[in-house]
Design an enzyme around this catalytic site. Sequence first.
Site, PDB file in Angstrom:
ATOM      1  N   TYR A 101      -5.311   0.421  -2.769  1.00 40.12           N
ATOM      2  CA  TYR A 101      -5.124   0.060  -1.364  1.00 40.12           C
ATOM      3  C   TYR A 101      -3.882  -0.803  -1.246  1.00 40.12           C
ATOM      4  O   TYR A 101      -3.685  -1.742  -2.032  1.00 40.12           O
ATOM      5  CB  TYR A 101      -6.346  -0.724  -0.845  1.00 40.12           C
ATOM      6  CG  TYR A 101      -6.115  -1.266   0.547  1.00 40.12           C
ATOM      7  CD1 TYR A 101      -6.475  -0.520   1.658  1.00 40.12           C
ATOM      8  CD2 TYR A 101      -5.477  -2.491   0.744  1.00 40.12           C
ATOM      9  CE1 TYR A 101      -6.219  -0.983   2.942  1.00 40.12           C
ATOM     10  CE2 TYR A 101      -5.216  -2.967   2.022  1.00 40.12           C
ATOM     11  CZ  TYR A 101      -5.593  -2.206   3.108  1.00 40.12           C
ATOM     12  OH  TYR A 101      -5.329  -2.657   4.372  1.00 40.12           O
ATOM     13  N   GLU A 189      -0.563   0.601   6.658  1.00 38.10           N
ATOM     14  CA  GLU A 189      -1.517   0.678   5.550  1.00 38.10           C
ATOM     15  C   GLU A 189      -1.391   2.013   4.809  1.00 38.10           C
ATOM     16  O   GLU A 189      -1.213   3.052   5.429  1.00 38.10           O
ATOM     17  CB  GLU A 189      -2.915   0.566   6.179  1.00 38.10           C
ATOM     18  CG  GLU A 189      -4.062   0.508   5.239  1.00 38.10           C
ATOM     19  CD  GLU A 189      -5.375   0.386   6.027  1.00 38.10           C
ATOM     20  OE1 GLU A 189      -5.792  -0.748   6.319  1.00 38.10           O
ATOM     21  OE2 GLU A 189      -5.959   1.434   6.341  1.00 38.10           O
TER      22      GLU A 189
END
Length: 386
Positions: A101, A189
């Site tokens: 992530y 993101e």
Amino acid sequence: MKLHEYQSKRIFAQYGVPIPQGDVATTPEQARQIAARLGKRVVIKAQVLVGGRGKAGGIRLADHPDEAERVADQILGMNIKGLTVKKVLVDEAADIATEIYLGIVIDRTTHHPVMMASAQGGVEIEEVARVTPERIVKITIDPFLGLQAYQGRELAFGIGLPKELVRDFVLIAEGLYKAFVGCDASLAEINPLVVTGGSKLLAVDGKILLDDNALFRHFELAEMRDADEETPEEQEARRHGLSYVKLDGEIGCMVNGAGLAMATMDITKLYGGAPANFLDIGGGAQADKVAAALRIILSDPHVKAVLFNIFGGITRCDEVAKGILEALREVPTCVPMVARLVGTNEEQGRQILAEARMATAATLAEAAQKAVAAAHGAHGFARGEL
Ligand code: GDP
Ligand code: MN
């Protein structure tokens, strides 16, 4: 404003972030053509503005063009969390070894952008944040200096990235930060950023939230708006310059001022209710705007009571009251309503509302209590009886 995965990834690519090759299809036939052009295994991905598409069945692999066509046919038109899939992204399938992530948001406490990374990327990142927050490494970025290479390395080492990938990781982190700043984003993101079987980094999913207040200087981004992003009510609200966010509760709130709206929602909760929306009609709202706001609130079938909390400064209470009456003429309703109007022209406002035989309250606490009681069906609280 939210951008689709394919839009976000194309922006990331402009800043040097490696993404899979692929293209967008709106028909199964187009999906087949893209797959044929790529000439390898592909992944077909629903382009809808919600997360968790994988779990919802909106992301599937296809081994050859015919299968891509079949899978695209199944995904197009699918309903994912209330949104209909109208486009799919056909990307070359990634050979995934691990999922990382990498994301950036504004930290409102420190007033700085903060970049976060985790070795536990993929579809369960919210779970990681909740259960094992220590597995998410964070660094705070000085907006005047930008992301420093050493900070990128700190993240890489913090998530135990193999040494040979650190250089590329830092370039990706820098690219992501530049994309975030370049778009005036509030979030950027990559989840997952994958390490492939061939030990390369690749951004497999992308997400960008744009700050609506900066869209005026990004025409090309503003044009990317997908009307599906907003419900008809949200579109209507935007047309009238209202700040409106739909929530799950049963008490519709109409308030002037964002802070007052937040306080109204809090106090509604305190007295055991749940707000059906956040709605800020702004300063100086005229009757037509108030009417639009009330129409939007009443179009939500979950609304069991409406609470008006108006502080008259620039906004005049009599104008608001007129707007309420105007809306009630257009949309007759038996939903009970409670009004607290305080400030400029409050007397006139109350007189006008007396006509509507609406419950009034002197304080916010009283108004909230009455609205909660009304929503919960307190006896004798039909409009006109109080
Ligand atoms: P999301 O569910 O909306 O977050 O969509 P993602 O694009 O993040 O995909 C969800 C999951 O599907 C990823 O975490 C991967 O595990 C898997 N996935 C996505 N693309 C590929 C791919 O090209 N190959 C493989 N093997 N898995 C993929
Ligand atoms: Mn994802």
